[in-house]
Design a protein around this motif. Structure first.
Motif, mmCIF file in Angstrom:
data_model
loop_
_atom_site.group_PDB
_atom_site.id
_atom_site.type_symbol
_atom_site.label_atom_id
_atom_site.label_comp_id
_atom_site.label_asym_id
_atom_site.label_seq_id
_atom_site.Cartn_x
_atom_site.Cartn_y
_atom_site.Cartn_z
ATOM 1 N N LEU A 258 2.038 -5.260 -1.818
ATOM 2 C CA LEU A 258 0.736 -4.888 -1.251
ATOM 3 C C LEU A 258 -0.386 -5.871 -1.586
ATOM 4 O O LEU A 258 -1.188 -6.205 -0.690
ATOM 5 C CB LEU A 258 0.359 -3.471 -1.705
ATOM 6 C CG LEU A 258 -0.713 -2.755 -0.878
ATOM 7 C CD1 LEU A 258 -0.264 -2.648 0.578
ATOM 8 C CD2 LEU A 258 -0.980 -1.362 -1.449
ATOM 9 N N PRO A 259 -0.515 -6.366 -2.837
ATOM 10 C CA PRO A 259 -1.623 -7.292 -3.122
ATOM 11 C C PRO A 259 -1.555 -8.603 -2.353
ATOM 12 O O PRO A 259 -2.582 -9.274 -2.206
ATOM 13 C CB PRO A 259 -1.486 -7.539 -4.634
ATOM 14 C CG PRO A 259 -0.743 -6.368 -5.151
ATOM 15 C CD PRO A 259 0.220 -6.002 -4.057
ATOM 16 N N THR A 260 -0.385 -8.991 -1.859
ATOM 17 C CA THR A 260 -0.298 -10.205 -1.051
ATOM 18 C C THR A 260 -0.645 -9.935 0.404
ATOM 19 O O THR A 260 -0.909 -10.867 1.159
ATOM 20 C CB THR A 260 1.117 -10.809 -1.135
ATOM 21 O OG1 THR A 260 2.055 -9.904 -0.558
ATOM 22 C CG2 THR A 260 1.501 -11.077 -2.587
ATOM 23 N N LEU A 261 -0.644 -8.667 0.792
ATOM 24 C CA LEU A 261 -0.924 -8.297 2.179
ATOM 25 C C LEU A 261 -2.350 -7.827 2.379
ATOM 26 O O LEU A 261 -2.911 -7.986 3.475
ATOM 27 C CB LEU A 261 0.044 -7.185 2.618
ATOM 28 C CG LEU A 261 1.535 -7.502 2.523
ATOM 29 C CD1 LEU A 261 2.356 -6.261 2.854
ATOM 30 C CD2 LEU A 261 1.896 -8.652 3.449
ATOM 31 N N ILE A 262 -2.931 -7.233 1.348
ATOM 32 C CA ILE A 262 -4.278 -6.668 1.460
ATOM 33 C C ILE A 262 -5.131 -7.156 0.298
ATOM 34 O O ILE A 262 -4.767 -6.967 -0.868
ATOM 35 C CB ILE A 262 -4.240 -5.125 1.455
ATOM 36 C CG1 ILE A 262 -3.392 -4.592 2.605
ATOM 37 C CG2 ILE A 262 -5.652 -4.553 1.507
ATOM 38 C CD1 ILE A 262 -3.225 -3.089 2.590
ATOM 39 N N PRO B 223 0.292 -5.410 -8.567
ATOM 40 C CA PRO B 223 1.626 -4.973 -8.147
ATOM 41 C C PRO B 223 2.469 -4.316 -9.246
ATOM 42 O O PRO B 223 3.591 -3.898 -8.990
ATOM 43 C CB PRO B 223 2.282 -6.293 -7.751
ATOM 44 C CG PRO B 223 1.735 -7.271 -8.758
ATOM 45 C CD PRO B 223 0.288 -6.845 -8.967
ATOM 46 N N TRP B 224 1.929 -4.230 -10.466
ATOM 47 C CA TRP B 224 2.797 -3.997 -11.625
ATOM 48 C C TRP B 224 3.401 -2.613 -11.694
ATOM 49 O O TRP B 224 4.468 -2.427 -12.297
ATOM 50 C CB TRP B 224 2.031 -4.330 -12.904
ATOM 51 C CG TRP B 224 1.761 -5.786 -13.019
ATOM 52 C CD1 TRP B 224 0.553 -6.417 -12.897
ATOM 53 C CD2 TRP B 224 2.725 -6.822 -13.230
ATOM 54 N NE1 TRP B 224 0.706 -7.774 -13.027
ATOM 55 C CE2 TRP B 224 2.029 -8.054 -13.229
ATOM 56 C CE3 TRP B 224 4.108 -6.830 -13.415
ATOM 57 C CZ2 TRP B 224 2.678 -9.276 -13.418
ATOM 58 C CZ3 TRP B 224 4.752 -8.045 -13.605
ATOM 59 C CH2 TRP B 224 4.042 -9.248 -13.605
ATOM 60 N N VAL C 66 -7.417 -2.055 -9.689
ATOM 61 C CA VAL C 66 -6.488 -1.659 -8.624
ATOM 62 C C VAL C 66 -5.556 -2.815 -8.282
ATOM 63 O O VAL C 66 -4.355 -2.612 -8.074
ATOM 64 C CB VAL C 66 -7.258 -1.184 -7.375
ATOM 65 C CG1 VAL C 66 -6.282 -0.850 -6.248
ATOM 66 C CG2 VAL C 66 -8.122 0.031 -7.715
ATOM 67 N N GLY C 67 -6.104 -4.033 -8.205
ATOM 68 C CA GLY C 67 -5.274 -5.206 -7.973
ATOM 69 C C GLY C 67 -5.412 -5.868 -6.621
ATOM 70 O O GLY C 67 -4.834 -6.935 -6.409
ATOM 71 N N LEU C 68 -6.178 -5.284 -5.703
ATOM 72 C CA LEU C 68 -6.309 -5.859 -4.350
ATOM 73 C C LEU C 68 -7.468 -6.850 -4.317
ATOM 74 O O LEU C 68 -8.363 -6.772 -3.476
ATOM 75 C CB LEU C 68 -6.507 -4.741 -3.323
ATOM 76 C CG LEU C 68 -5.405 -3.676 -3.286
ATOM 77 C CD1 LEU C 68 -5.723 -2.616 -2.242
ATOM 78 C CD2 LEU C 68 -4.044 -4.321 -3.004
ATOM 79 N N TRP D 299 14.525 6.264 -3.145
ATOM 80 C CA TRP D 299 13.176 6.124 -2.605
ATOM 81 C C TRP D 299 12.245 5.365 -3.544
ATOM 82 O O TRP D 299 11.249 4.784 -3.111
ATOM 83 C CB TRP D 299 12.581 7.493 -2.280
ATOM 84 C CG TRP D 299 13.194 8.118 -1.077
ATOM 85 C CD1 TRP D 299 14.097 9.145 -1.034
ATOM 86 C CD2 TRP D 299 12.972 7.724 0.292
ATOM 87 N NE1 TRP D 299 14.460 9.427 0.262
ATOM 88 C CE2 TRP D 299 13.775 8.573 1.106
ATOM 89 C CE3 TRP D 299 12.196 6.753 0.906
ATOM 90 C CZ2 TRP D 299 13.810 8.462 2.491
ATOM 91 C CZ3 TRP D 299 12.222 6.635 2.291
ATOM 92 C CH2 TRP D 299 13.022 7.480 3.061
ATOM 93 N N LEU D 300 12.538 5.374 -4.830
ATOM 94 C CA LEU D 300 11.699 4.653 -5.778
ATOM 95 C C LEU D 300 11.752 3.142 -5.558
ATOM 96 O O LEU D 300 10.775 2.433 -5.830
ATOM 97 C CB LEU D 300 12.124 4.972 -7.213
ATOM 98 C CG LEU D 300 11.782 6.379 -7.721
ATOM 99 C CD1 LEU D 300 12.513 6.651 -9.018
ATOM 100 C CD2 LEU D 300 10.276 6.505 -7.906
ATOM 101 N N TRP D 301 12.888 2.661 -5.061
ATOM 102 C CA TRP D 301 13.025 1.216 -4.866
ATOM 103 C C TRP D 301 12.102 0.679 -3.776
ATOM 104 O O TRP D 301 11.358 -0.281 -4.021
ATOM 105 C CB TRP D 301 14.479 0.862 -4.575
ATOM 106 C CG TRP D 301 15.383 1.096 -5.739
ATOM 107 C CD1 TRP D 301 16.207 2.163 -5.947
ATOM 108 C CD2 TRP D 301 15.531 0.269 -6.892
ATOM 109 N NE1 TRP D 301 16.873 2.046 -7.148
ATOM 110 C CE2 TRP D 301 16.485 0.894 -7.741
ATOM 111 C CE3 TRP D 301 14.975 -0.957 -7.278
ATOM 112 C CZ2 TRP D 301 16.869 0.334 -8.959
ATOM 113 C CZ3 TRP D 301 15.368 -1.511 -8.487
ATOM 114 C CH2 TRP D 301 16.293 -0.870 -9.313
ATOM 115 N N PRO D 302 12.092 1.250 -2.563
ATOM 116 C CA PRO D 302 11.164 0.722 -1.554
ATOM 117 C C PRO D 302 9.702 0.973 -1.883
ATOM 118 O O PRO D 302 8.840 0.152 -1.542
ATOM 119 C CB PRO D 302 11.583 1.451 -0.267
ATOM 120 C CG PRO D 302 12.305 2.665 -0.721
ATOM 121 C CD PRO D 302 12.991 2.279 -1.994
ATOM 122 N N VAL D 303 9.406 2.101 -2.534
ATOM 123 C CA VAL D 303 8.019 2.349 -2.932
ATOM 124 C C VAL D 303 7.575 1.306 -3.958
ATOM 125 O O VAL D 303 6.457 0.776 -3.890
ATOM 126 C CB VAL D 303 7.854 3.782 -3.496
ATOM 127 C CG1 VAL D 303 6.471 3.965 -4.103
ATOM 128 C CG2 VAL D 303 8.079 4.801 -2.389
#
Length: 254
Positions: A140-144, A174-175, A157-159, A129-133
């Motif tokens: 996320l920063p490229t989407l939002i 994203p880091w 936060v990075g957004l 589960w750690l991989w998809p999270v």
């Protein structure tokens, strides 16, 4: 127990970082012509170096929790990282007053280490589960993006909609995804292939004196064990030596 091969990877990242920073210093002093802000040759190296550091940091949390590291010991190390982050801010204010570092790699690592420690300690996310999270955090920063996150108080936060003016910027997204990948990979290795992390830490079983201790693997292991100390010391030493050389040559300092 320390894992020599993990120390060596961390040491390799430190050497690469020092070379990168020395080239940056040469550019800052006008000794080479290089643009570290837009030239993909340099920006891509920064990405690779930072990724290697964060993978190692995630790996370190996997090892620490597997070996039963107490919260007291974690907080002691975390305080060292956070304190050094404040020192970096203070030093960069003197050297780069208009673009000082307020959320760079150590600031980001302080936040990410805390979150990763919670995840590793309580096991809220395990194994695969750690991989998809982690992938979601990277994407996320490229989407939002939203202007709310463009201020100095929120861009950690990075957004963001545009990159802030600062010499080093390592936001949570994203880091943290990369650090979670390091945690996931090392948890799997510890459970299935622990021998991959075990290696001679650079000691001298054959009695060759100091020669063995100066071997590249031994030096990388040593650097990896003292990563924070090296990180904080290398730039003052490089900049101090370069400044002294400039003055000796009769050249003006920037």
């Amino acid at each position: 127990m320390r894992y020599a091969r993990l120390d060596r990877i961390r040491g390799l990242a430190l050497v690469w970082m020092a070379i990168f920073h020395f080239c940056f210093d040469l550019s800052h002093y006008g000794l080479i012509n290089a643009n570290f802000y837009v030239d993909s040759f340099w920006t891509s190296q920064r990405t690779f170096i930072l990724s290697l550091f964060l993978l190692c940091a995630g790996a370190g949390q996997a090892v620490a929790t597997a070996q039963g590291q107490t919260w007291a010991r974690f907080w002691k190390r975390w305080a060292q990282v956070a304190g050094c982050a404040l020192a970096v801010t203070a030093g960069s204010m003197l050297m780069f007053p208009n673009s000082f570092i307020y959320f760079g790699v150590l600031h980001g690592m302080a936040v990410m280490l805390l979150l990763t420690r919670v995840v590793a300690h309580f096991g809220w996310l395990k194994g695969r589960w750690l991989w998809p999270v982690g992938a979601a955090a990277v994407a996320l920063p490229t989407l939002i993006q939203h202007p709310f996150f463009d201020t100095r108080w929120t861009n950690w936060v990075g957004l963001i909609t545009h990159k802030p003016i600062t010499e080093d910027y390592v936001p949570l997204l994203p880091w943290i995804g990369v650090m979670l990948w390091g945690l996931a990979a090392t948890q799997w290795v510890l459970a299935n292939r622990p021998q991959w992390l075990v290696g001679d830490p650079g000691k001298n079983p054959e009695g060759r004196g100091m020669v063995a201790h100066l071997a590249p693997a031994a030096l990388l292991s040593l650097l990896g064990r003292w990563s924070l100390t090296f990180y904080m010391a290398h730039q003052p030493i490089l900049i101090g030596a370069l400044s002294a050389w400039m003055l000796w040559q009769g050249r003006p300092l920037p």
